[in-house]
Design an enzyme around this catalytic site. Sequence first.
Site, PDB file in Angstrom:
ATOM      1  NE  ARG A  87     -30.443   6.571 -11.581  1.00  0.00           N
ATOM      2  CZ  ARG A  87     -30.236   6.449 -10.284  1.00  0.00           C
ATOM      3  NH1 ARG A  87     -29.927   7.515  -9.568  1.00  0.00           N
ATOM      4  NH2 ARG A  87     -30.347   5.286  -9.689  1.00  0.00           N
TER       5      ARG A  87
ATOM      6  CE  LYS B 280     -19.728  -6.071   5.960  1.00  0.00           C
ATOM      7  NZ  LYS B 280     -20.003  -5.040   6.958  1.00  0.00           N
TER       8      LYS B 280
HETATM    9  P1  AMP Z   1     -22.233  -5.222  -2.925  1.00  0.00           P
HETATM   10  O1  AMP Z   1     -22.429  -3.733  -2.888  1.00  0.00           O
HETATM   11  O2  AMP Z   1     -22.772  -5.943  -1.753  1.00  0.00           O
HETATM   12  O3  AMP Z   1     -22.674  -5.803  -4.248  1.00  0.00           O
HETATM   13  O4  AMP Z   1     -20.679  -5.465  -2.793  1.00  0.00           O
HETATM   14  C1  AMP Z   1     -19.767  -5.028  -3.762  1.00  0.00           C
HETATM   15  C2  AMP Z   1     -18.419  -4.991  -3.136  1.00  0.00           C
HETATM   16  O5  AMP Z   1     -18.046  -6.268  -2.691  1.00  0.00           O
HETATM   17  C3  AMP Z   1     -17.350  -4.545  -4.090  1.00  0.00           C
HETATM   18  O6  AMP Z   1     -16.863  -3.306  -3.666  1.00  0.00           O
HETATM   19  C4  AMP Z   1     -16.290  -5.631  -3.989  1.00  0.00           C
HETATM   20  O7  AMP Z   1     -14.969  -5.114  -3.881  1.00  0.00           O
HETATM   21  C5  AMP Z   1     -16.649  -6.331  -2.697  1.00  0.00           C
HETATM   22  N1  AMP Z   1     -16.160  -7.706  -2.678  1.00  0.00           N
HETATM   23  C6  AMP Z   1     -16.470  -8.688  -3.533  1.00  0.00           C
HETATM   24  N2  AMP Z   1     -15.804  -9.812  -3.221  1.00  0.00           N
HETATM   25  C7  AMP Z   1     -15.036  -9.539  -2.145  1.00  0.00           C
HETATM   26  C8  AMP Z   1     -14.124 -10.292  -1.356  1.00  0.00           C
HETATM   27  N3  AMP Z   1     -13.874 -11.572  -1.624  1.00  0.00           N
HETATM   28  N4  AMP Z   1     -13.540  -9.682  -0.310  1.00  0.00           N
HETATM   29  C9  AMP Z   1     -13.810  -8.398  -0.042  1.00  0.00           C
HETATM   30  N5  AMP Z   1     -14.669  -7.624  -0.740  1.00  0.00           N
HETATM   31  C10 AMP Z   1     -15.268  -8.188  -1.786  1.00  0.00           C
END
Ligand code: AMP
Length: 397
Positions: free
Chosen positions: A37, A197
């Site tokens: 940053r 999610k």
């Molecule tokens: P986000 O912050 O919503 O972009 O989510 C990122 C996180 O999603 C990362 O820490 C990944 O490990 C997790 N993730 C991605 N695919 C999977 C999966 N199939 N099962 C569990 N966690 C996941």
Amino acid sequence: MTAFRTLDSADVSNKRVLLRVDLNVPMENGKVSDATRIERVLPTIREIADKGGKVVLLAHFGRPKGRDLKETLRPVAAVVAEHLGRPVGFAEDCVGPAAKAAVDAMKPGDVVLLENTRFHPEEEKNDPVFVKSLAENGDLWVSDAFSAAHRAHASTEGLGHVLPAYAGRTMQAEVEALAHALEAPKRPVLAVVGGAKVSSKLELLGNLVKKVDILVIGGGMANTFLAAQGKAVGKSLCEKDLLDTARSILETAKGANCEIVLPVDATVASEFKAHAANKVVSVDAVGPDDMILDIGPASIETVKGKLAQAKTLVWNGPFGAFELEPFDTGTNAVAREAARLTKAGQLLSVAGGGDTVSALNHAGAAEDFSYVSTAGGAFLEWLEGKPLPGVEILRLR
Ligand code: AMP
């Protein structure tokens, strides 16, 4: 795309320039652990200083409740100086006598950092009296903190109502990159949305299906969509209460002519652990003990094929649990292909938000993307189609 006042039209010579930057850098044991940053705002600081402006840096740090020296910006001033290769002064307050004394003593080309704006609760309330106090030390306001632009705070938005307002170079680059990707993009536009999610990305999915031509869904959230289509997902992360929501997103996509691409195969394991025993299965053959941790090779090929058709890519969220080898395979493969196509001049690629920057860095692909946004919340709100107050205030009306 509405135009902005940029530094091209700012007369900064011998002026006190209040420059809002993002210095909310990660610290470990009192040391800055990632200076990305800081690096990003150096061009704007240099340009204003070299044009003879007095650069008065405003920034927040952490989430202090009132004045709390655990969240002081003082150590950050030294790191900015180091990266800038010039001295950076520091004032113990961003308003009042300490700020005034520091700014009054500045010569053209000097740089001073004022203490954490969030030491005053009025900052987050965008309090007009506080805005006025900040404005007393400036002749004009330049905002270079896109990552804080989703907040209408005194230093990120309020100052634009009382001082001539300009976009700094980082803000300008970010807004231009994002506009090229969604406001007036070259089509087809492909969006990748992955991550854990669906629940955290509902608004984002809702906006994207209306704007992009192809939406590739990966990561844990794809499981909810697979389950919504009646497929078994075993022990995978899946939000059972969102199956109807997932179905309605698929319906909206159909109505908007947005092609949805879901995984056709998956790499499954029985535990959420690096190097856990794993196998590739079709999404129609996920067993009751299987946990989907990545997309499989056929899905990788499908996504690569879609990428080859696209002219613009917007990416948020990994395809799998990329922190755990080998479940980074899908994310790495698609990221590298996007980087290759970008380098070949076939694709404009913009990525950002949450873990995406680290996923692309991990893949060694970030450097070759057209633009990687380090702004978490602001990038996501932009993907959700929300106007960002700290950007809106800079538009020429
Ligand atoms: P986000 O912050 O919503 O972009 O989510 C990122 C996180 O999603 C990362 O820490 C990944 O490990 C997790 N993730 C991605 N695919 C999977 C999966 N199939 N099962 C569990 N966690 C996941």
